[in-house]
Structure formats: structure tokens, C-alpha cells
Design a protein around this motif. Structure first.
Motif, PDB file in Angstrom:
ATOM      1  N   SER A  18       0.822  -1.219   0.000  1.00 19.45           N
ATOM      2  CA  SER A  18       0.000   0.000   0.000  1.00 19.45           C
ATOM      3  C   SER A  18       0.853   1.265   0.000  1.00 19.45           C
ATOM      4  CB  SER A  18      -0.951   0.002   1.190  1.00 19.45           C
ATOM      5  OG  SER A  18      -0.232   0.081   2.399  1.00 19.45           O
ATOM      6  N   ASN A  19       2.093   1.158   0.435  1.00 22.85           N
ATOM      7  CA  ASN A  19       2.977   2.330   0.475  1.00 22.85           C
ATOM      8  C   ASN A  19       3.946   2.399  -0.700  1.00 22.85           C
ATOM      9  OD1 ASN A  19       1.932   3.341   2.915  1.00 22.85           O
ATOM     10  ND2 ASN A  19       3.206   1.915   4.070  1.00 22.85           N
ATOM     11  N   SER A  20       3.840   1.460  -1.630  1.00 21.97           N
ATOM     12  CA  SER A  20       4.757   1.459  -2.767  1.00 21.97           C
ATOM     13  C   SER A  20       4.013   1.866  -4.034  1.00 21.97           C
ATOM     14  CB  SER A  20       5.386   0.077  -2.945  1.00 21.97           C
ATOM     15  OG  SER A  20       4.397  -0.870  -3.249  1.00 21.97           O
ATOM     16  N   ASP A  21       4.800   2.169  -5.074  1.00 13.75           N
ATOM     17  CA  ASP A  21       4.191   2.441  -6.369  1.00 13.75           C
ATOM     18  C   ASP A  21       3.462   1.189  -6.826  1.00 13.75           C
ATOM     19  OD1 ASP A  21       5.301   4.980  -6.429  1.00 13.75           O
ATOM     20  OD2 ASP A  21       7.088   4.305  -7.504  1.00 13.75           O
ATOM     21  N   TYR A  22       2.494   1.352  -7.667  1.00 17.99           N
ATOM     22  CA  TYR A  22       1.735   0.203  -8.140  1.00 17.99           C
ATOM     23  C   TYR A  22       2.604  -0.647  -9.056  1.00 17.99           C
ATOM     24  CZ  TYR A  22      -2.264   2.676  -6.284  1.00 17.99           C
ATOM     25  OH  TYR A  22      -3.121   3.307  -5.442  1.00 17.99           O
ATOM     26  N   PRO A  23       3.001  -1.829  -8.581  1.00 22.13           N
ATOM     27  CA  PRO A  23       3.847  -2.688  -9.418  1.00 22.13           C
ATOM     28  C   PRO A  23       3.037  -3.300 -10.555  1.00 22.13           C
ATOM     29  CG  PRO A  23       3.284  -3.805  -7.385  1.00 22.13           C
ATOM     30  CD  PRO A  23       2.722  -2.413  -7.286  1.00 22.13           C
ATOM     31  N   GLN A  24       3.694  -3.516 -11.688  1.00 20.31           N
ATOM     32  CA  GLN A  24       3.029  -4.167 -12.814  1.00 20.31           C
ATOM     33  C   GLN A  24       2.636  -5.593 -12.455  1.00 20.31           C
ATOM     34  OE1 GLN A  24       5.640  -3.903 -16.197  1.00 20.31           O
ATOM     35  NE2 GLN A  24       4.056  -2.916 -17.377  1.00 20.31           N
ATOM     36  N   CYS A  25       3.555  -6.327 -11.885  1.00 17.11           N
ATOM     37  CA  CYS A  25       3.311  -7.733 -11.556  1.00 17.11           C
ATOM     38  C   CYS A  25       3.888  -8.020 -10.177  1.00 17.11           C
ATOM     39  CB  CYS A  25       3.999  -8.653 -12.551  1.00 17.11           C
ATOM     40  SG  CYS A  25       3.516  -8.384 -14.250  1.00 17.11           S
ATOM     41  N   PHE A  26       3.158  -8.806  -9.393  1.00 14.41           N
ATOM     42  CA  PHE A  26       3.717  -9.251  -8.127  1.00 14.41           C
ATOM     43  C   PHE A  26       3.029 -10.539  -7.709  1.00 14.41           C
ATOM     44  CE2 PHE A  26       0.104  -6.769  -6.677  1.00 14.41           C
ATOM     45  CZ  PHE A  26      -0.381  -7.494  -5.596  1.00 14.41           C
ATOM     46  N   THR A  27       3.700 -11.275  -6.828  1.00 12.20           N
ATOM     47  CA  THR A  27       3.127 -12.489  -6.263  1.00 12.20           C
ATOM     48  C   THR A  27       3.553 -12.586  -4.804  1.00 12.20           C
ATOM     49  OG1 THR A  27       2.893 -14.879  -6.512  1.00 12.20           O
ATOM     50  CG2 THR A  27       5.046 -13.974  -6.987  1.00 12.20           C
ATOM     51  N   VAL A  28       2.663 -13.127  -3.988  1.00 13.42           N
ATOM     52  CA  VAL A  28       2.935 -13.330  -2.566  1.00 13.42           C
ATOM     53  C   VAL A  28       2.729 -14.811  -2.277  1.00 13.42           C
ATOM     54  CG1 VAL A  28       2.256 -12.769  -0.205  1.00 13.42           C
ATOM     55  CG2 VAL A  28       2.128 -11.008  -1.989  1.00 13.42           C
ATOM     56  N   ASN A  29       3.721 -15.426  -1.654  1.00 11.03           N
ATOM     57  CA  ASN A  29       3.635 -16.843  -1.303  1.00 11.03           C
ATOM     58  C   ASN A  29       3.924 -17.020   0.180  1.00 11.03           C
ATOM     59  OD1 ASN A  29       3.219 -18.006  -3.962  1.00 11.03           O
ATOM     60  ND2 ASN A  29       5.307 -17.324  -4.375  1.00 11.03           N
ATOM     61  N   TYR A  30       3.086 -17.813   0.846  1.00  7.34           N
ATOM     62  CA  TYR A  30       3.368 -18.170   2.237  1.00  7.34           C
ATOM     63  C   TYR A  30       4.312 -19.365   2.236  1.00  7.34           C
ATOM     64  CZ  TYR A  30       2.922 -19.607   7.042  1.00  7.34           C
ATOM     65  OH  TYR A  30       3.206 -19.957   8.346  1.00  7.34           O
ATOM     66  N   ARG A  31       5.384 -19.252   3.031  1.00  5.59           N
ATOM     67  CA  ARG A  31       6.364 -20.341   3.132  1.00  5.59           C
ATOM     68  C   ARG A  31       6.229 -20.967   4.516  1.00  5.59           C
ATOM     69  NH1 ARG A  31      11.976 -17.887   1.304  1.00  5.59           N
ATOM     70  NH2 ARG A  31      11.782 -17.044   3.395  1.00  5.59           N
ATOM     71  N   PRO A  32       5.550 -22.129   4.614  1.00  5.73           N
ATOM     72  CA  PRO A  32       5.265 -22.725   5.920  1.00  5.73           C
ATOM     73  C   PRO A  32       6.504 -23.122   6.721  1.00  5.73           C
ATOM     74  CG  PRO A  32       4.374 -24.095   4.147  1.00  5.73           C
ATOM     75  CD  PRO A  32       4.976 -22.887   3.521  1.00  5.73           C
ATOM     76  N   LYS A  33       7.544 -23.602   6.053  1.00  8.24           N
ATOM     77  CA  LYS A  33       8.757 -23.992   6.793  1.00  8.24           C
ATOM     78  C   LYS A  33       9.413 -22.792   7.460  1.00  8.24           C
ATOM     79  CE  LYS A  33       9.993 -28.126   4.224  1.00  8.24           C
ATOM     80  NZ  LYS A  33      10.986 -28.770   3.361  1.00  8.24           N
ATOM     81  N   GLU A  34       9.454 -21.673   6.724  1.00 12.64           N
ATOM     82  CA  GLU A  34      10.083 -20.464   7.248  1.00 12.64           C
ATOM     83  C   GLU A  34       9.111 -19.627   8.071  1.00 12.64           C
ATOM     84  OE1 GLU A  34      10.092 -21.418   4.099  1.00 12.64           O
ATOM     85  OE2 GLU A  34      12.183 -21.812   3.608  1.00 12.64           O
ATOM     86  N   LYS A  35       7.820 -19.938   7.937  1.00 10.78           N
ATOM     87  CA  LYS A  35       6.751 -19.197   8.619  1.00 10.78           C
ATOM     88  C   LYS A  35       6.809 -17.716   8.296  1.00 10.78           C
ATOM     89  CE  LYS A  35       6.123 -22.559  12.198  1.00 10.78           C
ATOM     90  NZ  LYS A  35       6.136 -22.924  13.576  1.00 10.78           N
ATOM     91  N   ASP A  36       6.949 -17.423   6.987  1.00  9.20           N
ATOM     92  CA  ASP A  36       6.929 -16.041   6.538  1.00  9.20           C
ATOM     93  C   ASP A  36       6.293 -15.953   5.160  1.00  9.20           C
ATOM     94  OD1 ASP A  36       8.839 -16.934   4.740  1.00  9.20           O
ATOM     95  OD2 ASP A  36      10.490 -15.798   5.592  1.00  9.20           O
ATOM     96  N   TYR A  37       6.203 -14.746   4.654  1.00  8.45           N
ATOM     97  CA  TYR A  37       5.625 -14.491   3.342  1.00  8.45           C
ATOM     98  C   TYR A  37       6.711 -13.966   2.417  1.00  8.45           C
ATOM     99  CZ  TYR A  37       1.137 -14.905   5.652  1.00  8.45           C
ATOM    100  OH  TYR A  37       0.067 -15.371   6.351  1.00  8.45           O
ATOM    101  N   GLU A  38       6.766 -14.536   1.227  1.00  7.17           N
ATOM    102  CA  GLU A  38       7.734 -14.090   0.236  1.00  7.17           C
ATOM    103  C   GLU A  38       7.009 -13.221  -0.787  1.00  7.17           C
ATOM    104  OE1 GLU A  38      11.213 -16.078  -2.406  1.00  7.17           O
ATOM    105  OE2 GLU A  38       9.284 -17.092  -2.413  1.00  7.17           O
ATOM    106  N   LEU A  39       7.569 -12.060  -1.047  1.00  7.70           N
ATOM    107  CA  LEU A  39       6.989 -11.136  -2.020  1.00  7.70           C
ATOM    108  C   LEU A  39       7.941 -11.002  -3.196  1.00  7.70           C
ATOM    109  CD1 LEU A  39       4.957  -8.884  -2.890  1.00  7.70           C
ATOM    110  CD2 LEU A  39       6.409  -7.301  -1.606  1.00  7.70           C
ATOM    111  N   TRP A  40       7.410 -11.205  -4.385  1.00  7.09           N
ATOM    112  CA  TRP A  40       8.167 -10.992  -5.610  1.00  7.09           C
ATOM    113  C   TRP A  40       7.467  -9.904  -6.400  1.00  7.09           C
ATOM    114  CZ3 TRP A  40       6.702 -11.116 -10.694  1.00  7.09           C
ATOM    115  CH2 TRP A  40       7.722 -11.022 -11.640  1.00  7.09           C
TER     116      TRP A  40
END
Length: 78
Positions: A18-40
Motif C-alpha cells: 500500500s505504500n509502494s508504487d503500483y507494481p506491474q506484476c507481483f506475487t505473494v507466497n506463504y512459506r510454511p517452513k520459514e513461517k513467513d511471506y515471500e513477495l516478488w
């Protein structure tokens, strides 16, 4: 150009987006082993990379098949 990072909570991901410029493409993945979210974030569709991976995997399968055929030919010629 692409950007890859992780966040501990989904709320952090939403705040960042919400605080960044509108990216053309992005994906969010939950990583259960690391217990975090990866943003690309990137300027090229993520599926393009998936397609490249599929093509590379297909090439590896073809090379393994060729390698097996060559091994069989060598074994039969010995």
C-alpha cells in the motif's frame, strides 16, 4: 528488473504494497517452513519465468533420454 523479499506477517506485506508504487506484476507466497511471506515484484509477468523453467526442465528430460540412448548403444557395441 525484479525485487524479492520476505515479511513475517501478511499485514506487513499489505502495508508494504500500500505504500509502494503500483507494481506491474507481483506475487505473494506463504512459506510454511520459514513461517513467513515471500513477495516478488517485477516488470515482467511471473508466468514468463515459470515458462522458462518448464522449457529448461523439458530440455533436461530430453538430454537424459539422449544420454540413456547413447549409453545403451555403447554397451551394445562393446
Amino acid at each position: 528488473m525484479s525485487f524479492n523479499t520476505t515479511f513475517k506477517t501478511y499485514r506487513e506485506v499489505i502495508e508494504y504494497l500500500s505504500n509502494s508504487d503500483y507494481p506491474q506484476c507481483f506475487t505473494v507466497n506463504y512459506r510454511p517452513k520459514e513461517k513467513d511471506y515471500e513477495l516478488w515484484i517485477g516488470n515482467q509477468s511471473y508466468y514468463v519465468y515459470e515458462q522458462w523453467i518448464e522449457e529448461a526442465e523439458q530440455k533436461v528430460r530430453e538430454l537424459k533420454k539422449e544420454n540413456l540412448i547413447l549409453k545403451l548403444k555403447l554397451k551394445n557395441n562393446v
